[in-house]
Design a protein around this motif. Structure first.
Motif, PDB file in Angstrom:
ATOM      1  N   THR A 330      37.823  32.088  46.888  1.00 66.56           N
ATOM      2  CA  THR A 330      39.219  32.145  46.467  1.00 66.56           C
ATOM      3  C   THR A 330      40.152  31.857  47.639  1.00 66.56           C
ATOM      4  O   THR A 330      41.358  32.054  47.533  1.00 66.56           O
ATOM      5  CB  THR A 330      39.556  33.530  45.872  1.00 66.56           C
ATOM      6  OG1 THR A 330      39.191  34.519  46.842  1.00 66.56           O
ATOM      7  CG2 THR A 330      38.826  33.802  44.588  1.00 66.56           C
ATOM      8  N   GLY A 331      39.584  31.370  48.758  1.00 65.39           N
ATOM      9  CA  GLY A 331      40.339  31.159  49.983  1.00 65.39           C
ATOM     10  C   GLY A 331      41.594  30.313  49.810  1.00 65.39           C
ATOM     11  O   GLY A 331      42.602  30.548  50.460  1.00 65.39           O
ATOM     12  N   ASP A 332      41.556  29.326  48.905  1.00 66.27           N
ATOM     13  CA  ASP A 332      42.710  28.439  48.759  1.00 66.27           C
ATOM     14  C   ASP A 332      43.573  28.822  47.552  1.00 66.27           C
ATOM     15  O   ASP A 332      44.391  28.060  47.090  1.00 66.27           O
ATOM     16  CB  ASP A 332      42.221  26.991  48.604  1.00 66.27           C
ATOM     17  CG  ASP A 332      41.249  26.849  47.434  1.00 66.27           C
ATOM     18  OD1 ASP A 332      40.702  27.874  46.978  1.00 66.27           O
ATOM     19  OD2 ASP A 332      41.047  25.711  46.971  1.00 66.27           O
ATOM     20  N   ARG A 333      43.342  30.039  47.022  1.00 66.85           N
ATOM     21  CA  ARG A 333      44.105  30.458  45.842  1.00 66.85           C
ATOM     22  C   ARG A 333      44.842  31.757  46.135  1.00 66.85           C
ATOM     23  O   ARG A 333      44.548  32.422  47.121  1.00 66.85           O
ATOM     24  CB  ARG A 333      43.156  30.718  44.657  1.00 66.85           C
ATOM     25  CG  ARG A 333      42.427  29.463  44.290  1.00 66.85           C
ATOM     26  CD  ARG A 333      41.151  29.768  43.568  1.00 66.85           C
ATOM     27  NE  ARG A 333      40.129  28.887  44.099  1.00 66.85           N
ATOM     28  CZ  ARG A 333      38.867  28.895  43.734  1.00 66.85           C
ATOM     29  NH1 ARG A 333      38.456  29.746  42.820  1.00 66.85           N
ATOM     30  NH2 ARG A 333      38.015  28.063  44.270  1.00 66.85           N
ATOM     31  N   GLN A 334      45.724  32.126  45.219  1.00 68.81           N
ATOM     32  CA  GLN A 334      46.396  33.407  45.424  1.00 68.81           C
ATOM     33  C   GLN A 334      45.560  34.539  44.844  1.00 68.81           C
ATOM     34  O   GLN A 334      45.108  34.469  43.693  1.00 68.81           O
ATOM     35  CB  GLN A 334      47.773  33.418  44.769  1.00 68.81           C
ATOM     36  CG  GLN A 334      48.551  34.677  45.182  1.00 68.81           C
ATOM     37  CD  GLN A 334      49.927  34.731  44.562  1.00 68.81           C
ATOM     38  OE1 GLN A 334      50.100  34.391  43.393  1.00 68.81           O
ATOM     39  NE2 GLN A 334      50.915  35.160  45.339  1.00 68.81           N
ATOM     40  N   VAL A 335      45.335  35.540  45.676  1.00 65.98           N
ATOM     41  CA  VAL A 335      44.546  36.695  45.259  1.00 65.98           C
ATOM     42  C   VAL A 335      45.368  37.952  45.543  1.00 65.98           C
ATOM     43  O   VAL A 335      45.961  38.078  46.613  1.00 65.98           O
ATOM     44  CB  VAL A 335      43.221  36.789  46.067  1.00 65.98           C
ATOM     45  CG1 VAL A 335      42.393  37.975  45.598  1.00 65.98           C
ATOM     46  CG2 VAL A 335      42.418  35.515  45.953  1.00 65.98           C
ATOM     47  N   ILE A 336      45.399  38.850  44.575  1.00 67.43           N
ATOM     48  CA  ILE A 336      46.047  40.138  44.813  1.00 67.43           C
ATOM     49  C   ILE A 336      44.975  41.182  44.551  1.00 67.43           C
ATOM     50  O   ILE A 336      44.428  41.252  43.437  1.00 67.43           O
ATOM     51  CB  ILE A 336      47.257  40.338  43.878  1.00 67.43           C
ATOM     52  CG1 ILE A 336      48.257  39.194  44.092  1.00 67.43           C
ATOM     53  CG2 ILE A 336      47.919  41.700  44.136  1.00 67.43           C
ATOM     54  CD1 ILE A 336      49.402  39.149  43.118  1.00 67.43           C
ATOM     55  N   LEU A 337      44.613  41.915  45.593  1.00 62.29           N
ATOM     56  CA  LEU A 337      43.542  42.868  45.390  1.00 62.29           C
ATOM     57  C   LEU A 337      43.948  44.264  45.815  1.00 62.29           C
ATOM     58  O   LEU A 337      44.889  44.438  46.592  1.00 62.29           O
ATOM     59  CB  LEU A 337      42.254  42.405  46.060  1.00 62.29           C
ATOM     60  CG  LEU A 337      42.253  41.907  47.480  1.00 62.29           C
ATOM     61  CD1 LEU A 337      41.970  43.047  48.422  1.00 62.29           C
ATOM     62  CD2 LEU A 337      41.169  40.862  47.612  1.00 62.29           C
ATOM     63  N   THR A 338      43.240  45.240  45.277  1.00 62.85           N
ATOM     64  CA  THR A 338      43.533  46.632  45.642  1.00 62.85           C
ATOM     65  C   THR A 338      42.305  47.227  46.321  1.00 62.85           C
ATOM     66  O   THR A 338      41.168  46.844  46.039  1.00 62.85           O
ATOM     67  CB  THR A 338      43.853  47.502  44.412  1.00 62.85           C
ATOM     68  OG1 THR A 338      42.651  47.708  43.682  1.00 62.85           O
ATOM     69  CG2 THR A 338      44.894  46.880  43.516  1.00 62.85           C
ATOM     70  N   ALA A 339      42.571  48.144  47.243  1.00 57.85           N
ATOM     71  CA  ALA A 339      41.485  48.860  47.920  1.00 57.85           C
ATOM     72  C   ALA A 339      42.067  50.162  48.460  1.00 57.85           C
ATOM     73  O   ALA A 339      43.282  50.290  48.623  1.00 57.85           O
ATOM     74  CB  ALA A 339      40.935  48.012  49.063  1.00 57.85           C
ATOM     75  N   CYS A 340      41.190  51.107  48.699  1.00 65.30           N
ATOM     76  CA  CYS A 340      41.673  52.384  49.243  1.00 65.30           C
ATOM     77  C   CYS A 340      41.965  52.264  50.736  1.00 65.30           C
ATOM     78  O   CYS A 340      42.779  52.999  51.277  1.00 65.30           O
ATOM     79  CB  CYS A 340      40.656  53.485  48.992  1.00 65.30           C
ATOM     80  SG  CYS A 340      40.633  53.964  47.249  1.00 65.30           S
ATOM     81  N   GLU A 341      41.286  51.335  51.395  1.00 68.53           N
ATOM     82  CA  GLU A 341      41.419  51.191  52.845  1.00 68.53           C
ATOM     83  C   GLU A 341      41.881  49.782  53.187  1.00 68.53           C
ATOM     84  O   GLU A 341      41.536  48.835  52.491  1.00 68.53           O
ATOM     85  CB  GLU A 341      40.048  51.341  53.506  1.00 68.53           C
ATOM     86  CG  GLU A 341      39.274  52.565  53.088  1.00 68.53           C
ATOM     87  CD  GLU A 341      39.435  53.679  54.070  1.00 68.53           C
ATOM     88  OE1 GLU A 341      39.470  53.357  55.268  1.00 68.53           O
ATOM     89  OE2 GLU A 341      39.554  54.843  53.656  1.00 68.53           O
ATOM     90  N   SER A 342      42.610  49.674  54.294  1.00 66.13           N
ATOM     91  CA  SER A 342      43.000  48.329  54.724  1.00 66.13           C
ATOM     92  C   SER A 342      42.014  47.792  55.763  1.00 66.13           C
ATOM     93  O   SER A 342      42.052  46.615  56.113  1.00 66.13           O
ATOM     94  CB  SER A 342      44.415  48.338  55.309  1.00 66.13           C
ATOM     95  OG  SER A 342      44.443  49.190  56.434  1.00 66.13           O
ATOM     96  N   GLY A 343      41.114  48.671  56.230  1.00 65.69           N
ATOM     97  CA  GLY A 343      40.114  48.256  57.220  1.00 65.69           C
ATOM     98  C   GLY A 343      39.255  47.131  56.660  1.00 65.69           C
ATOM     99  O   GLY A 343      38.986  47.099  55.469  1.00 65.69           O
ATOM    100  N   GLY A 344      38.867  46.217  57.535  1.00 69.30           N
ATOM    101  CA  GLY A 344      38.025  45.112  57.074  1.00 69.30           C
ATOM    102  C   GLY A 344      38.848  43.897  56.686  1.00 69.30           C
ATOM    103  O   GLY A 344      38.296  42.830  56.435  1.00 69.30           O
ATOM    104  N   PHE A 345      40.177  44.049  56.596  1.00 68.31           N
ATOM    105  CA  PHE A 345      41.019  42.889  56.280  1.00 68.31           C
ATOM    106  C   PHE A 345      41.832  42.532  57.534  1.00 68.31           C
ATOM    107  O   PHE A 345      42.330  43.413  58.226  1.00 68.31           O
ATOM    108  CB  PHE A 345      41.969  43.225  55.127  1.00 68.31           C
ATOM    109  CG  PHE A 345      41.259  43.440  53.820  1.00 68.31           C
ATOM    110  CD1 PHE A 345      40.955  42.371  52.997  1.00 68.31           C
ATOM    111  CD2 PHE A 345      40.875  44.721  53.421  1.00 68.31           C
ATOM    112  CE1 PHE A 345      40.282  42.571  51.791  1.00 68.31           C
ATOM    113  CE2 PHE A 345      40.206  44.924  52.225  1.00 68.31           C
ATOM    114  CZ  PHE A 345      39.907  43.845  51.402  1.00 68.31           C
ATOM    115  N   ASP A 346      41.945  41.251  57.794  1.00 68.01           N
ATOM    116  CA  ASP A 346      42.660  40.790  58.976  1.00 68.01           C
ATOM    117  C   ASP A 346      44.165  40.772  58.683  1.00 68.01           C
ATOM    118  O   ASP A 346      44.629  39.983  57.856  1.00 68.01           O
ATOM    119  CB  ASP A 346      42.153  39.373  59.321  1.00 68.01           C
ATOM    120  CG  ASP A 346      42.871  38.790  60.520  1.00 68.01           C
ATOM    121  OD1 ASP A 346      43.774  39.464  61.052  1.00 68.01           O
ATOM    122  OD2 ASP A 346      42.514  37.656  60.913  1.00 68.01           O
TER     123      ASP A 346
END
Ligand code: ATP
Ligand code: MG
Length: 371
Positions: A330-346
């Motif tokens: 999904t790298g070239d698309r818009q993604v909206i995701l939810t997670a409990c932690e922000s760790g692991g995302f740049d």
């Protein structure tokens, strides 16, 4: 297609919010019960026309209030567009670019693919879940399909009512039953033809995605399963007519319609075996993931634009390999995701939005590093 902003007022636990999204990955993160899913539900409502959690509008109103207002702005076909939805004490108003529209005119404008933990049962769950998957996916690309489903439900209700009354011996009007049967056969055939066409388009994408995801180990096939034979509308219609005429007494004894689009299913096999009966947990997850990503591909084939991908809490349900795959795909698309932690995302690559008690805080502007 890109979501630009979401505004919400008195929607579930959100008093007031205005969120801005970027074209790439957007992360809503926060502890449990803070409002992450509420925000995604709100966005998806514009794609589906109603809450995907099965809630009525009155349940969406913030406790103690009488109504809510939500709105999105999005970019489609290089033009900025808006949709609004307002609910107040039982009455609702939908606006498209500021002008009032009916529900059927709202669907098909803003298109999104939702993937949430409940969808992991798409493979193993009841046929109803797979029909719902098809219905939602098709109606976003072809809004006319939604009208067919509405018509179908009304015809089915009337026909079932008549069959029930006949079963109980209250009345028997063969002519009226014939007329409902004819209408049901007709609309059921149209729905089945749409679904068969959709599955034909979905299959190659889903199969390629699963092959890729499994490193070539898993082969997926999809088929439409129905009591009615045929592929074209004409063939299916005549097959339904035959089924209904041959089984009239059985239907009267049952007091309901035993055939039709409400009984159909999607057959899914992995490596030649029924996925519903034999797929392992991991295979199910991969198959569902492939189906959801394929839904986005078909949407793009049909409309010329990728839909917005909404991933609610699924990253924690997926292992490292599948998670990496989703983000790459999904790298070239818009993604909206939810997670409990922000760790692991740049934070330099992801638009981070913190959620606490229904309040949304933009964390790091894209391109800047955190302090
Ligand atoms: P999780 O990580 O557990 O999935 P979440 O951040 O996704 O949590 P939400 O499902 O968005 O949480 O729910 C947030 C809160 O909204 C819940 O505590 C719920 O009780 C509350 N809520 C739901 N409906 C309403 C409503 N109509 N009015 C006020 N609050 C509501
Ligand atoms: Mg949630």
């Amino acid at each position: 297609m890109n979501l630009l902003t979401l505004t919400a007022e008195n929607y579930r636990n959100i008093r007031t919010a205005r969120l801005e999204f970027v074209p790439g990955v957007n992360l809503l993160y926060g502890e449990n019960a803070q409002g992450k899913t509420n925000a995604l539900e709100c966005i998806y409502l514009f794609a589906r026309g109603k809450s995907y959690r099965g809630s009525g509008d009155e349940d969406l109103v913030k406790f103690g209030e009488k109504g809510f207002r939500i709105g999105i702005s999005y970019c489609s076909e290089k033009t900025e567009k808006t949709l609004e939805y307002r609910y107040y004490e039982g009455s609702r108003k939908r606006l498209k670019n500021g002008a009032p529209v009916k529900l059927s005119e709202m669907i098909g404008n803003f298109r999104a693919v939702l993937f949430c933990p409940e969808h992991l049962s798409l493979v193993k769950g009841a046929p109803q879940e797979r029909r719902a998957f098809l219905n939602i996916a098709i109606s976003q690309c072809r809004p006319i399909y939604l009208k067919l489903c509405d018509d179908y439900n009304k015809i089915l209700e009337n026909r079932n009512c008549l069959l029930k009354e006949t079963q109980k011996g209250f009345r028997y009007d063969a002519e009226e039953l014939d007329s409902w049967t004819e209408r049901l056969s007709d609309v059921a055939a149209q729905i089945a033809a749409y679904r068969i066409r959709y599955i034909k388009r979905l299959s190659p994408h889903a199969a390629a995605l699963l092959t890729d995801l499994s490193g070539g180990r898993e082969k997926l096939t999809l088929s439409y399963e129905s009591e009615a034979a045929g592929e074209t509308e004409e063939e299916i219609r005549s097959s339904y007519r035959k089924l209904f005429s041959e089984n009239r007494n059985r239907e009267i004894a049952a007091g309901c319609s035993l055939f039709g689009a409400h009984r159909d299913d999607v057959g899914i096999t992995v490596n030649g075996l029924s996925a519903r009966a034999y797929a392992s947990q991991g295979q199910q997850r991969s198959a569902v993931l492939a189906l959801k990503l394929a839904e986005g591909e078909v949407c793009r084939d049909e409309t010329g634009e990728y839909p917005v991908f909404l991933f609610d809490d699924v990253m924690s349900e997926l292992d490292e390999t599948r998670r990496g795959y989703v983000l790459r795909e999904t790298g070239d698309r818009q993604v909206i995701l939810t997670a409990c932690e922000s760790g692991g995302f740049d934070p330099r690559a992801v638009n981070m939005i913190g959620v606490r008690d229904g309040i949304f805080t933009e964390q790091t502007p894209k391109g800047e590093s955190s302090p």
